[in-house]
Structure formats: structure tokens, C-alpha cells
Design a protein around this motif. Sequence first.
Motif, mmCIF file in Angstrom:
data_model
loop_
_atom_site.group_PDB
_atom_site.id
_atom_site.type_symbol
_atom_site.label_atom_id
_atom_site.label_comp_id
_atom_site.label_asym_id
_atom_site.label_seq_id
_atom_site.Cartn_x
_atom_site.Cartn_y
_atom_site.Cartn_z
ATOM 1 N N GLU A 100 16.549 -39.617 12.151
ATOM 2 C CA GLU A 100 17.506 -40.671 11.777
ATOM 3 C C GLU A 100 16.830 -41.886 11.139
ATOM 4 O OE1 GLU A 100 19.672 -41.514 15.323
ATOM 5 O OE2 GLU A 100 20.994 -39.778 15.109
ATOM 6 N N THR A 101 15.568 -42.132 11.491
ATOM 7 C CA THR A 101 14.914 -43.301 10.884
ATOM 8 C C THR A 101 14.809 -43.138 9.366
ATOM 9 O OG1 THR A 101 12.678 -42.430 11.150
ATOM 10 C CG2 THR A 101 13.516 -43.780 12.945
ATOM 11 N N GLY A 102 14.923 -41.916 8.883
ATOM 12 C CA GLY A 102 14.921 -41.690 7.436
ATOM 13 C C GLY A 102 16.155 -42.263 6.748
ATOM 14 N N ARG A 103 17.206 -42.516 7.514
ATOM 15 C CA ARG A 103 18.431 -43.070 6.919
ATOM 16 C C ARG A 103 18.378 -44.584 6.808
ATOM 17 N NH1 ARG A 103 20.527 -40.133 3.667
ATOM 18 N NH2 ARG A 103 22.445 -41.328 3.740
ATOM 19 N N TYR A 104 17.299 -45.159 7.261
ATOM 20 C CA TYR A 104 17.155 -46.624 7.274
ATOM 21 C C TYR A 104 17.591 -47.306 5.968
ATOM 22 C CZ TYR A 104 14.898 -51.130 8.206
ATOM 23 O OH TYR A 104 14.647 -52.463 8.406
ATOM 24 N N PRO A 105 17.180 -46.797 4.823
ATOM 25 C CA PRO A 105 17.534 -47.516 3.592
ATOM 26 C C PRO A 105 19.043 -47.525 3.310
ATOM 27 C CG PRO A 105 15.789 -45.932 3.190
ATOM 28 C CD PRO A 105 16.315 -45.656 4.549
ATOM 29 N N TYR A 106 19.782 -46.670 4.001
ATOM 30 C CA TYR A 106 21.199 -46.542 3.654
ATOM 31 C C TYR A 106 22.126 -47.185 4.677
ATOM 32 C CZ TYR A 106 19.061 -43.110 0.638
ATOM 33 O OH TYR A 106 18.243 -42.509 -0.283
ATOM 34 N N THR A 107 21.588 -47.563 5.854
ATOM 35 C CA THR A 107 22.468 -48.097 6.888
ATOM 36 C C THR A 107 22.576 -49.609 6.785
ATOM 37 O OG1 THR A 107 20.604 -48.160 8.414
ATOM 38 C CG2 THR A 107 22.027 -46.233 8.522
ATOM 39 N N GLY A 108 23.538 -50.155 7.536
ATOM 40 C CA GLY A 108 23.803 -51.594 7.451
ATOM 41 C C GLY A 108 22.872 -52.414 8.316
ATOM 42 N N MET A 109 23.275 -53.640 8.508
ATOM 43 C CA MET A 109 22.511 -54.651 9.244
ATOM 44 C C MET A 109 21.896 -54.157 10.552
ATOM 45 S SD MET A 109 21.998 -57.964 8.984
ATOM 46 C CE MET A 109 21.082 -59.029 10.057
ATOM 47 N N LEU A 110 22.702 -53.459 11.357
ATOM 48 C CA LEU A 110 22.196 -53.056 12.665
ATOM 49 C C LEU A 110 21.683 -51.618 12.679
ATOM 50 C CD1 LEU A 110 24.741 -54.763 15.068
ATOM 51 C CD2 LEU A 110 22.377 -55.400 14.654
ATOM 52 N N GLY A 111 21.746 -50.974 11.539
ATOM 53 C CA GLY A 111 21.199 -49.624 11.455
ATOM 54 C C GLY A 111 22.047 -48.565 12.127
ATOM 55 N N ILE A 112 23.357 -48.817 12.244
ATOM 56 C CA ILE A 112 24.217 -47.811 12.875
ATOM 57 C C ILE A 112 24.590 -46.745 11.847
ATOM 58 C CG2 ILE A 112 26.452 -47.425 13.989
ATOM 59 C CD1 ILE A 112 26.087 -50.357 15.058
ATOM 60 N N LEU A 113 24.447 -45.473 12.244
ATOM 61 C CA LEU A 113 24.643 -44.392 11.281
ATOM 62 C C LEU A 113 26.114 -44.066 11.072
ATOM 63 C CD1 LEU A 113 21.613 -43.967 12.215
ATOM 64 C CD2 LEU A 113 21.943 -41.627 11.470
ATOM 65 N N SER A 114 26.513 -43.896 9.811
ATOM 66 C CA SER A 114 27.883 -43.485 9.503
ATOM 67 C C SER A 114 27.969 -41.969 9.623
ATOM 68 C CB SER A 114 28.231 -43.909 8.078
ATOM 69 O OG SER A 114 27.449 -43.145 7.181
ATOM 70 N N ALA A 115 29.188 -41.450 9.475
ATOM 71 C CA ALA A 115 29.377 -39.997 9.533
ATOM 72 C C ALA A 115 28.562 -39.315 8.435
ATOM 73 C CB ALA A 115 30.853 -39.666 9.406
ATOM 74 N N ALA A 116 28.529 -39.953 7.259
ATOM 75 C CA ALA A 116 27.775 -39.365 6.148
ATOM 76 C C ALA A 116 26.278 -39.346 6.459
ATOM 77 C CB ALA A 116 28.036 -40.161 4.869
ATOM 78 N N ASP A 117 25.789 -40.422 7.080
ATOM 79 C CA ASP A 117 24.377 -40.466 7.465
ATOM 80 C C ASP A 117 24.071 -39.340 8.448
ATOM 81 O OD1 ASP A 117 23.633 -42.751 5.998
ATOM 82 O OD2 ASP A 117 24.566 -44.036 7.501
ATOM 83 N N LYS A 118 24.973 -39.177 9.416
ATOM 84 C CA LYS A 118 24.744 -38.145 10.433
ATOM 85 C C LYS A 118 24.740 -36.756 9.793
ATOM 86 C CE LYS A 118 25.584 -40.416 14.644
ATOM 87 N NZ LYS A 118 26.504 -40.956 15.625
#
Lengths: 370, 339
Positions: A100-118
Motif C-alpha cells: 500500500e505504501t506504493g499508493r502514496y503519490p495518489y492518496t490524499g492528506m492522510l494517506g487513506i486508500l480509496s477503492a481504486a487504490d485498493k
Amino acid sequence: MDYFFSTKQLTVGYNGTPLIRDIEIRLQKGRILTLIGPNGAGKSTILMSITRQLKSIAGTIYIGDRSIEEMTNRDLSHHLSVVLTERLRTELMTCEEIVETGRYPYTGMLGILSAADKAAVREAMKLVNVADLKDRDFMCISDGQRQRVLLARAICQQPEILVLDEPTSYLDIRYELELLDILRDMAEERGITIILSLHNLSLAQRVSDDVMCVKGETISHYGSAEEIFQRNLIHELYGLTDGSYNPVFGSVEMKRPPGTPHVFVIAGGGTGIEAYRTLQKKRIPFITGVLHENDIDYQVAHDIASCVISEHGFCPITDSSYQQALEKLHTCDTVVNCLVEYGEINARNRELFEQARLLGCKVVENVATL
Amino acid sequence: MESIEIKRRARIWIVFIALLAAFFILVSLNVMLGSVQSSISDTLSALFGRGGDMADILWKIRLPRMLACVLLGGALALSGFLLQTFFNNPIAGPYVLGISSGAKLTVALVMVLVLGAHKSVGSVVLIGAAFVGAMISMGFVLLISQIIRRSAMLIVSGVMLGYIFSAITDFIITFADDASIVNLHNWSRGSFSGISWDNVRVMAVVVIVTSCLVFLLSKPIGAFQLGESYAKSVGVNVGAFRVALVLLSSVLSACVTAFAGPISFVGIAVPHIVKALLKTSRPLLVIPVCFLGGAIFCLGCDLIARTLFAPLELSISSVTAVFGAPVVITALLKKRARS
């Protein structure tokens, strides 16, 4: 031609001291570039510099026509992701959390993953076959699994360029092949440009489109895999003296047994390789023949036999080759015949064996008993 | 949803609710218990009634002291968590790295100078002085960490640094005015006593603002758990992030030291307990629960310090050490087992 990733007169090194100068990478989209070269030659330094982990000393690195110097970290992270050699020590992190840390560039302020990120995380984990590890602690899996989890992490970052420093170091052959196959798939199917360093020359030859040889101050060679994997070039690159590299197999043979040979091996068609290797291991020098130059035995014999009597490919054994073999046979006291069948072009090897018997040579069936 | 995910969430909720319950129980106990005991009904009537002796004790002494425990305990735990992240070292904390002692030194210096001139010292001045001291010792620790890469040696150096600062502080106190010595002596051993409402107001602002900033850093802290290189590769501005970590952890430990003196082990022990309870190191969860855990830890320890041998009061550090040190030892053993 348009290059997707390139460097111009790049000089890299540590603390302002140049280590390698004038690095000119020209890489098209969806191709795999492999860095090979001796240990400590600076492969990692180059990879660290092109990923901007290390400040380069001079020159420019381009993705497309943009210099990466002008990019923000965030910007760069959308284009490029990495798999590093350093061993990670994590605390209470599951493999899924690592990916999940690979999604860092795409998540918001708090780094919460969206459905698409997941979904991207799941897909990446599936692609490298680590989906079933998702709830396991990252510290409690094998090295090979860890490396694949880190690859999944880099993949779910959805990069255009993937940089891997010695990705197969801790992997056994099965996972090594699997990992390189995944890279090849990503290059072909997704057009991801891949730059990696490898130790294993045979795999480097198989996975790479382009190869860069790093040795000392400059890049000694840069070209397509076919151009680079040549016997002399590899010998020179690694300073090989004891042993040899064979570009046909992409493999190496250990050094030729020294001394005067007293063993003659009659072989051909791949029947001799086992005997050659056994003799090599026992450090017994030997002569072999008559081999056709397009014979698989010839490739190995060339590197480890003291003397090879050879014939042009596809031609019946000529008188001169036969005479030559016979002469050598006179200097030997032991003969090993690996051949069990004879065809038109090697019929004279049967004669050779009969001559050996007449000469009173000791006939050995099993080389291991020597 | 899969069963593992359900279990994980259930665990987090159970831990969270249990900690909240413990928090409220300890808050009540800290207000009710002391050299003068008070029942629930007495307490409520004293708090919201017409005043009297009990009301004075509660409003002037116990309430501000209880709030200080909550705020400073939370601050200590967060400061420890930040330092552990920064140095990638499970036993880093403001006390062992000598940061508390550095803050203590400058605060003592300011107190002696100002109290010597027979003036009172404002809360903001105290925090400022402590922050300067914290930054000075942090500077030394950073210098040492550049030279010494081994994390165990870093801790040893930090402890030595702490001793040096403490020794200098002792000198200063020795030469201080008689009147201020009594005050200083208590404080320099670590204590939540003598906290005023003015103190509480200032520390509330500082601690709450800083803690919110820390919470907002959850995302880069999470990325940093994979090491600096990976953090950089996903777009963390590592330089700015490191500065932020240093500043925030220094502000938090400075604030604690300014009001309560050096308090040992909370900073190391609480993050470990919290991670072990939650079974995750996800900063988004660990940071708020750490704050809560630090508050509970200090409430409990202060309660023991005040009531165990009442009317005698133990120094808070001796109580926190008794509970905190075993946690640190466990953490070290676990680390050894892993590597």
C-alpha cells in the motif's frame, strides 16, 4: 529516434567525488536495460543517481524531454518507482501494508486508500503471486517472497519506469526466473521501461534488450544484448582468466585443467559434456575429438579441453582431422568413448576408437573411476 | 469482508474502548484521591457546587494537575514515537537521548536567573527556554548520529549527554538562591506538582496544536517506516520531513520538561505498548492511541506517586521507570529475537 529515458553526459559519485563519468543512456519505451559489471563497479551508484536518491555530479537525466532535476519528488514518483537492495526491517507491518505504501503519490492528506487504490494494490499483488501473503507480517516471510512483495509495491505505484537494484540477489532460481518473466511481461504488455542491475549473466542475456557494462571510471560498453554478450567482451569486463564465458549458452565454465593430457575422449552430439565436466572437476587434462564445430560438445570442449580436434560442421571427418586425432591418441594412455551410435559424418570416430584399442590404450567406461 | 479484516478491526475498537474507559476511570480517580479523599458525590458537589475547602483543593490543585498529566503524558508518548521514527530505533526517546536533560538545563538556568531577580517566570518563557535546550541536545544527538551509525551506540551517547546536562544543572542549582532551590529541586527530579491554570492553558495550546500537526504527518511517517530511500521514491520531501520531526518532537519534550521536569521511559514504553495492543504500526491509528496511552500512563503513575506513601510524594520518574523499564527491556529482547 525518440528515447523515453535518457541521460546526457551524466557523471555520478559520492560527496562530489566523481566515480563514473559520461554515462549516456538511450532507452526506448518498453525496453529493458540491464547494468552488468564487476562488484563495486558502480552499478548501484548509477541506479541511485537516475532515481535521484543520490545527487548526480554533472549532466542531465531526462524522462521524455523533461529533466528530472526540474521535477518535484511527487512528480517524479508518478513516473518512476524503485526496488532497492537494502534489507528492510519493519515492525508489525503486513505485506499488504507494505504494498500500500506504493499508493502514496495518489492518496490524499492522510494517506487513506480509496477503492481504486485498493484495487491497484490487489492487482499488483496478484500479478507477482503474493496475493495470499497479504495478511502475513513482512518480517515473517522468506526473502524471495519479500522481494516479490516489494516488486508489487513498485508496480502498484503505476510507474512508467521501474528501476530495480539487484532484484534477484536473495532469490532461488525459480523465483529469479519468475521475477524476470514478470518484468518481461510488464515491458511487453504495459510498455513499462525497466532498468535493473543483475549479477547473473545468463539471465541478463535472456531478459535484456539493452545492456550497459559498468567498469571503473566510464561505461565500458553499451549496446543491445546481442552485441554485448560476446566472449571477449565479457572476459575483458570481468577480467576473467581462470574460466570462460560462453555466449551461446550464456553460461560460464571453470578453468581448464592444467598439465599434459593423457586422456582422449571420443564424443559428439552432446554425449561428451558430462565426461568433460567430470574430468574438469577431477582436474584431469584431456584431449577430445573429432568434434564438429556446430556440435554442442564443441562449445564446452573448447573451454575446458586441453586440445580439441575439430571438423567443419555438417562435413564427414576428413583425413587430415583423422590423422591429427590419431597423432594425439599416440600421446595418450587412456581412452573414453562416449559415442554409442555413429552416422555418416562421424563414422571415422569408430575407427579412431578401434585404433585406440589396438594401441593398447586403457578403455574407461565411467570417467568417475579415473 | 474477510474474517481477518473483521478481527483486526474488532481488536482496534476493543483496544480503543478499553483505553477510553481506563482513561475516564483514572481521570476520576486522580480528581477524587489524594491526601484528602473525596467520594463521588462530594466531588461532584465540590466541582459544581458552592465552593468550600474541597472545591479549592479540586479546582486549584487536582484538576490542573490531572490535566497536566493528560496533556504532558500524551506529549511524551508522541515525542518518543517521533524520535523512534526519526532514528529508526525502537528505544529512542526524549529521556534516553538526553533531550529532556538539555531542556532541563536551560529551564533551570532561566529559573535561577529570573527567580534570583525575584520575579516570576511565565509559562511561555519556560517553554521557550526548554525548547532551546531541547534543540541544543538534539543538535548534539544529530551530530553523533552522523558519525555513529550503530543504533545502540547512539543510545549510549544520548544517555551520556543526559548525564553531562544533568551534572551542569546540578551545579546551577547548587549555586542558586535558597528560596528557589526548594522549587527547583522538586521540579528537576520530575513532578506534576505545582501546576497552575496558567501553565495548563499554555501547555494545552502548545500540546494540542503540535499533536494535531503530528497527526497530519501520519502519511509521510507511514512511508518513512520503509526507510528513507523508499520514502523519497514515493515523493516524500525527506529533508523537510526530517526537520519537521525534529522540531515537533523537540517542542513536545520541551513542553513536558518546562512544566514537569524530566520524566523517564514514558516516551519509549507507551509507543511499544500501543503497537503491541493494536498489532499494527499504522501511524494513523498509532498516533492518536499513543496520545491516549501516554495520558493514561502518566495519570496512573502520578496517582501512584501521590497516594502510595501519602502524604509523602514520590518523584514521577521513579514510578514511570518501574512500569516503563520492563517494557523497554522486552522491546530490546524482541528486537534481538528478530535480527
